[in-house]
Design a protein around this motif. Structure first.
Motif, PDB file in Angstrom:
ATOM      1  N   LYS A  72       0.814  -1.222   0.000  1.00 42.52           N
ATOM      2  CA  LYS A  72       0.000   0.000   0.000  1.00 42.52           C
ATOM      3  C   LYS A  72       0.843   1.266   0.000  1.00 42.52           C
ATOM      4  N   ILE A  73       2.113   1.154   0.345  1.00 40.81           N
ATOM      5  CA  ILE A  73       3.002   2.321   0.276  1.00 40.81           C
ATOM      6  C   ILE A  73       3.077   2.872  -1.144  1.00 40.81           C
ATOM      7  N   ARG A 117      -3.802   9.270   1.495  1.00 40.67           N
ATOM      8  CA  ARG A 117      -3.256   7.905   1.606  1.00 40.67           C
ATOM      9  C   ARG A 117      -1.863   7.879   2.213  1.00 40.67           C
ATOM     10  N   LYS A 118      -1.368   9.007   2.709  1.00 39.74           N
ATOM     11  CA  LYS A 118      -0.016   9.053   3.260  1.00 39.74           C
ATOM     12  C   LYS A 118       0.156   8.129   4.464  1.00 39.74           C
ATOM     13  N   PHE A 120      -0.472   5.153   4.606  1.00 38.97           N
ATOM     14  CA  PHE A 120      -0.029   3.843   4.152  1.00 38.97           C
ATOM     15  C   PHE A 120       1.482   3.708   4.234  1.00 38.97           C
ATOM     16  N   ILE A 121       2.196   4.829   4.267  1.00 39.45           N
ATOM     17  CA  ILE A 121       3.649   4.787   4.326  1.00 39.45           C
ATOM     18  C   ILE A 121       4.097   4.176   5.642  1.00 39.45           C
ATOM     19  N   LYS A 122       3.337   4.414   6.715  1.00 38.65           N
ATOM     20  CA  LYS A 122       3.682   3.892   8.037  1.00 38.65           C
ATOM     21  C   LYS A 122       3.293   2.435   8.215  1.00 38.65           C
ATOM     22  N   SER A 123       2.302   1.983   7.445  1.00 40.47           N
ATOM     23  CA  SER A 123       1.803   0.616   7.652  1.00 40.47           C
ATOM     24  C   SER A 123       2.509  -0.401   6.793  1.00 40.47           C
TER      25      SER A 123
END
Length: 123
Positions: A72-73, A117-118, A120-123
């Protein structure tokens, strides 16, 4: 709000997938002769194909990770890439004294998608 985010994201996917596929499958001479695509003459056939592939990959990068629930990133990364593509398009059109309204709208929609959607970078 989730529905709004999905609607915007899907609109961006449709716009860039359609534009990319059109540039990819339409012969270069036909693109150049199209009065609405005068800017194409400023670029080589290879450059147009590269732009087309980038638009298609960006659209795929916005939707495929969501469907597969993996990587998702790539969603905000693809959205940023498409926003940068629109910045290039705006610069090109300004240099040719052409309208930029559609490019601005796509820039805003791609930027909003990247922002929303930023996480998603952490997940």
């Amino acid at each position: 709000m989730k529905i709004v985010i999905w609607i915007v994201q899907i609109l961006v996917v449709i716009a860039f997938l359609g534009a990319g596929l059109m540039k990819l499958i339409t012969p270069y001479p036909e693109l150049v002769s199209n009065p609405n695509m005068g800017w194409v003459g400023d670029f080589s056939a290879t450059q147009i194909k590269i732009i087309a592939v980038l638009e298609i990959l960006g659209a795929v990068g916005l939707i495929l990770p969501m469907i597969l629930n993996k990587f998702k990133i790539l969603v905000p990364v693809a959205a940023i890439g498409l926003a940068l593509t629109m910045i290039g398009a705006i610069i090109t059109h300004i240099g040719r004294n052409e309208p930029i309204a559609v490019n601005l709208v796509l820039l805003v929609l791609a930027s909003l998608t990247a922002w929303w959607r930023k996480g998603f970078i952490k997940s």
